[in-house]
Design an enzyme around this catalytic site. Structure first.
Site, PDB file in Angstrom:
ATOM      1  N   LYS A 137       0.817  -1.215   0.000  1.00  0.00           N
ATOM      2  CA  LYS A 137       0.000   0.000   0.000  1.00  0.00           C
ATOM      3  C   LYS A 137       0.848   1.260   0.000  1.00  0.00           C
ATOM      4  O   LYS A 137       0.456   2.269  -0.586  1.00  0.00           O
ATOM      5  CB  LYS A 137      -0.970  -0.001   1.182  1.00  0.00           C
ATOM      6  CG  LYS A 137      -2.079  -1.042   0.997  1.00  0.00           C
ATOM      7  CD  LYS A 137      -3.304  -0.776   1.824  1.00  0.00           C
ATOM      8  CE  LYS A 137      -4.428  -1.702   1.397  1.00  0.00           C
ATOM      9  NZ  LYS A 137      -5.608  -1.637   2.212  1.00  0.00           N
ATOM     10  N   LYS A 170      -4.756  -8.337  -6.349  1.00  0.00           N
ATOM     11  CA  LYS A 170      -6.051  -8.557  -5.673  1.00  0.00           C
ATOM     12  C   LYS A 170      -7.084  -7.511  -6.114  1.00  0.00           C
ATOM     13  O   LYS A 170      -6.740  -6.342  -6.322  1.00  0.00           O
ATOM     14  CB  LYS A 170      -5.764  -8.509  -4.176  1.00  0.00           C
ATOM     15  CG  LYS A 170      -6.865  -8.070  -3.287  1.00  0.00           C
ATOM     16  CD  LYS A 170      -6.433  -8.081  -1.839  1.00  0.00           C
ATOM     17  CE  LYS A 170      -6.663  -6.711  -1.250  1.00  0.00           C
ATOM     18  NZ  LYS A 170      -7.230  -6.695   0.083  1.00  0.00           N
ATOM     19  N   LYS A 217     -11.277  -2.310  -3.498  1.00  0.00           N
ATOM     20  CA  LYS A 217     -12.253  -1.236  -3.701  1.00  0.00           C
ATOM     21  C   LYS A 217     -11.577   0.102  -3.944  1.00  0.00           C
ATOM     22  O   LYS A 217     -12.190   1.018  -4.473  1.00  0.00           O
ATOM     23  CB  LYS A 217     -13.255  -1.181  -2.539  1.00  0.00           C
ATOM     24  CG  LYS A 217     -12.680  -0.957  -1.166  1.00  0.00           C
ATOM     25  CD  LYS A 217     -13.792  -0.897  -0.120  1.00  0.00           C
ATOM     26  CE  LYS A 217     -13.691  -1.990   0.925  1.00  0.00           C
ATOM     27  NZ  LYS A 217     -12.473  -2.011   1.717  1.00  0.00           N
TER      28      LYS A 217
HETATM   29  N1  AQP Z   1      -9.921  -9.430  -3.511  1.00  0.00           N
HETATM   30  C1  AQP Z   1     -10.281 -10.006  -2.368  1.00  0.00           C
HETATM   31  N2  AQP Z   1     -10.494 -11.328  -2.318  1.00  0.00           N
HETATM   32  C2  AQP Z   1     -10.884 -11.912  -1.171  1.00  0.00           C
HETATM   33  N3  AQP Z   1     -11.089 -11.244  -0.016  1.00  0.00           N
HETATM   34  C3  AQP Z   1     -10.895  -9.919  -0.018  1.00  0.00           C
HETATM   35  N4  AQP Z   1     -11.008  -8.986   0.931  1.00  0.00           N
HETATM   36  C4  AQP Z   1     -10.701  -7.779   0.411  1.00  0.00           C
HETATM   37  N5  AQP Z   1     -10.381  -7.902  -0.884  1.00  0.00           N
HETATM   38  C5  AQP Z   1     -10.482  -9.215  -1.187  1.00  0.00           C
HETATM   39  C6  AQP Z   1     -11.414  -9.268   2.300  1.00  0.00           C
HETATM   40  O1  AQP Z   1     -12.425  -8.336   2.644  1.00  0.00           O
HETATM   41  C7  AQP Z   1     -12.332  -8.053   4.037  1.00  0.00           C
HETATM   42  C8  AQP Z   1     -12.450  -6.600   4.254  1.00  0.00           C
HETATM   43  O2  AQP Z   1     -11.355  -5.977   3.682  1.00  0.00           O
HETATM   44  P1  AQP Z   1     -11.031  -4.456   4.032  1.00  0.00           P
HETATM   45  O3  AQP Z   1     -11.988  -3.590   3.389  1.00  0.00           O
HETATM   46  O4  AQP Z   1     -10.943  -4.260   5.489  1.00  0.00           O
HETATM   47  O5  AQP Z   1      -9.573  -4.240   3.515  1.00  0.00           O
HETATM   48  P2  AQP Z   1      -8.814  -4.759   2.298  1.00  0.00           P
HETATM   49  O6  AQP Z   1      -8.459  -6.193   2.461  1.00  0.00           O
HETATM   50  O7  AQP Z   1      -7.671  -3.816   2.126  1.00  0.00           O
HETATM   51  O8  AQP Z   1      -9.881  -4.637   1.127  1.00  0.00           O
HETATM   52  P3  AQP Z   1      -9.804  -3.775  -0.160  1.00  0.00           P
HETATM   53  O9  AQP Z   1     -11.061  -3.947  -0.916  1.00  0.00           O
HETATM   54  O10 AQP Z   1      -8.525  -4.023  -0.892  1.00  0.00           O
HETATM   55  O11 AQP Z   1      -9.827  -2.325   0.450  1.00  0.00           O
HETATM   56  P4  AQP Z   1      -8.862  -1.126   0.189  1.00  0.00           P
HETATM   57  O12 AQP Z   1      -8.821  -0.981  -1.296  1.00  0.00           O
HETATM   58  O13 AQP Z   1      -9.483   0.045   0.858  1.00  0.00           O
HETATM   59  O14 AQP Z   1      -7.543  -1.469   0.769  1.00  0.00           O
HETATM   60  C9  AQP Z   1     -11.038  -8.654   4.533  1.00  0.00           C
HETATM   61  O15 AQP Z   1     -11.350  -9.832   5.254  1.00  0.00           O
HETATM   62  C10 AQP Z   1     -10.283  -8.988   3.283  1.00  0.00           C
HETATM   63  O16 AQP Z   1      -9.466 -10.120   3.447  1.00  0.00           O
END
Ligand code: AQP
Length: 335
Positions: free
Chosen positions: A111, A194, A197
């Site tokens: 990140k 991955k 969002k």
């Molecule tokens: N691509 C993914 N595949 C499977 N699981 C996923 N999770 C996120 N992306 C995937 C799971 O969603 C939960 C919540 O995630 P989060 O929003 O707390 O943070 P993150 O993992 O950083 O998700 P994002 O979508 O990538 O958010 P941003 O872009 O804001 O960093 C977690 O259990 C995660 O494993």
């Protein structure tokens, strides 16, 4: 009954990755666990969030979770900033975790990217806050996508060091719960990255509020390779984009890669993408309609979150007060 905690950042519209990797499993766990589901807005501001967008996204995330089947009556749904215990315990954990441990966290490296010096200090200590989220409730099971496994190991290291340093057996061991064939959903533009969002490209992901036309277009444009789909799972090796689309199909139909390939192997991507788009629309349209209905009554939504925060604080406050006593704080009454 074992206590489960999990969180999701309101850093954008929830994606298909969040749904298949996390939210869908949360709903299943409600059957036989005591669950706390948290919209982690403190985590979200580790990267810049426009204040108006953060407020809107926090409510949208809560509404989406409810629309997916999160139960706010028999379980607890709340906003992280509504329960002070998270930040209080995180500070103690900032003083327990070692810099060397945090330096190994791959999510920080991903990140922060090349501009590490410009990343927030919050992003660096993000795993300590995540450890506090869980340990503030003495939760023992945490459903996450497998990208979060390293953070859970760190949460266990922090608990062990706390217990060791203060000569107690206070924080329990946490067990990750990683469910389903699509534990990791990848970007539609790059099968090695991955689905996220906050990815700058909206084409890289399916948002849970995308309409049918948008879903069909994104799937049609999803990166693939020129070969037809293989008939055997081995044929997906070194084909990350094909593997990802097959994995999504398998997760949505509660089957596995082999069954999907038995039905669709040998086809070109055109017909398979059409079938996948139809399936996605069928599964996601009811969620999006219910989310919009819930967002239509903001006061009712906030009342659910207020009650959730009060019930969460009733569990966390005594645990965090005890941690503070163990550390040696005098423990003045808080006004
Ligand atoms: N691509 C993914 N595949 C499977 N699981 C996923 N999770 C996120 N992306 C995937 C799971 O969603 C939960 C919540 O995630 P989060 O929003 O707390 O943070 P993150 O993992 O950083 O998700 P994002 O979508 O990538 O958010 P941003 O872009 O804001 O960093 C977690 O259990 C995660 O494993």
């Amino acid at each position: 009954m074992q206590r489960v905690f999990s969180g999701i950042q309101p850093s954008g519209i929830p994606t298909l990755g969040n749904y298949l990797g996390a939210i869908r499993n949360w709903v299943t766990l409600q059957d036989n666990h005591e669950c706390l589901w948290c919209v982690v807005d403190l985590h979200a501001i580790t990267a810049w969030q426009d204040p108006a967008a953060l407020r809107r996204q926090s409510l949208e995330m809560a509404a989406t979770l409810l629309a997916c089947g999160v139960d706010p009556v028999n379980h607890i749904l709340f906003l992280q900033s509504g329960v002070r215990a998270h930040a209080q315990l995180a500070w103690i954990f900032n003083c327990v975790a070692r810099l060397g441990w945090l330096n190994r966290m791959t999510q920080f490296k991903d990140k922060a990217g090349k501009d590490r010096e410009n990343a927030s200090a919050g992003l660096y200590v993000y795993p300590n806050l995540m450890a506090a989220d869980i340990h503030a409730y003495h939760a023992t099971r945490v459903p996450v996508g497998d990208d979060q496994r390293q953070h859970l190991e760190l949460a266990n290291d922090i608990a062990q060091k706390f217990n060791h340093d203060y000569g107690v057996d206070f924080f329990p061991n946490i067990e990750p719960v990683i469910l389903g064939p699509a534990a990791r959903v990848m970007s539609l533009r790059d099968g090695t990255k991955k689905m996220s969002k906050s990815d700058p490209s909206d084409q890289s992901r399916i948002n849970l509020n995308d309409d049918a036309d948008t879903i069909a277009l994104k799937i049609r444009r999803a990166k693939t390779d020129p070969l037809p789909l293989p008939s055997e799972v081995d044929g997906l090796a070194d084909r990350p984009e094909a593997r990802n689309l097959v994995g999504i199909y398998a997760a949505l139909t509660d089957t596995d890669h082999a069954s999907v390939l038995r039905a669709h192997g040998g086809q070109g991507f055109g017909p398979f993408k059409n079938a996948l788009a139809d399936l996605l629309v069928q599964k996601l349209a009811p969620i999006s309609a219910e989310t919009n209905r819930l967002l239509g009554d903001e006061n009712a939504l906030i009342a659910i979150l207020q009650s959730g925060a009060e019930r969460a604080a009733a569990i966390a406050d005594p645990i965090v007060s005890e941690a503070e006593r163990l550390v040696g704080f005098v423990g003045l009454r808080r006004g």
